[in-house]
Design a protein around this motif. Structure first.
Motif, short mmCIF file in Angstrom:
data_model
loop_
_atom_site.label_atom_id
_atom_site.label_comp_id
_atom_site.label_asym_id
_atom_site.label_seq_id
_atom_site.Cartn_x
_atom_site.Cartn_y
_atom_site.Cartn_z
N ARG A 100 0.84 -1.18 0.00
CA ARG A 100 0.00 0.00 0.00
C ARG A 100 0.88 1.24 0.00
N ARG B 175 6.00 2.85 -0.78
CA ARG B 175 5.06 1.74 -0.61
C ARG B 175 5.50 0.89 0.56
N VAL C 5 -3.69 3.59 -1.33
CA VAL C 5 -3.82 2.86 -2.59
C VAL C 5 -3.14 1.51 -2.39
N TYR C 6 -3.87 0.44 -2.67
CA TYR C 6 -3.36 -0.92 -2.47
C TYR C 6 -2.96 -1.52 -3.81
N TYR C 7 -1.77 -2.13 -3.82
CA TYR C 7 -1.21 -2.68 -5.05
C TYR C 7 -0.97 -4.18 -4.90
N GLY D 89 -3.23 -0.58 -8.95
CA GLY D 89 -3.64 -0.06 -7.65
C GLY D 89 -5.13 0.17 -7.55
#
Length: 113
Positions: free
Chosen positions: A37, A43, A91-93, A106
């Motif tokens: 994230r 990140r 934002v989650y990746y 994302g």
């Protein structure tokens, strides 16, 4: 190669969301899968799952609240997020880590009342 995340959105504190990442174009079962994230710059690793799904690891800030799982037949990796906190907003990746490294685009998660 594609990693496509879905499932982000708005949740209330204490609520739940489930993120899903669907992979295509590479040998999914040969890659560790991870969720990162980004809050501001940089990140941070949230969770990871090994090739066969039995080796899961979590950042301290999500232990006991988030669960990562994978399905090598469907080529998906999920992140079940419970007991969400405002500081989980990010934002989650989705990330595939192995012979190469791949990233999704994302998905936004916002935790707010």
């Amino acid at each position: 190669v594609q990693l496509v995340e879905s499932g982000g959105g708005l949740a209330q504190p204490g609520g739940s969301l489930r993120l899903s990442c669907t992979a295509a174009g590479f040998t999914f079962s040969s890659y560790d899968m991870r969720w990162f994230r980004r809050r501001g710059e940089g990140r941070e690793l949230v969770a990871s799952v090994g090739i066969i799904g039995g080796d899961t690891r979590y950042a301290d800030f999500v232990k006991g609240r988030f669960t990562i799982s994978r399905d090598n037949t469907q080529k998906t990796v999920d992140l079940q997020m419970n007991a969400l906190k405002p500081e989980d907003t990010a934002v989650y990746y989705c990330n595939a880590y192995g012979p190469d490294t791949y990233w999704g685009q994302g998905t936004q998660v916002t935790v707010s009342s």
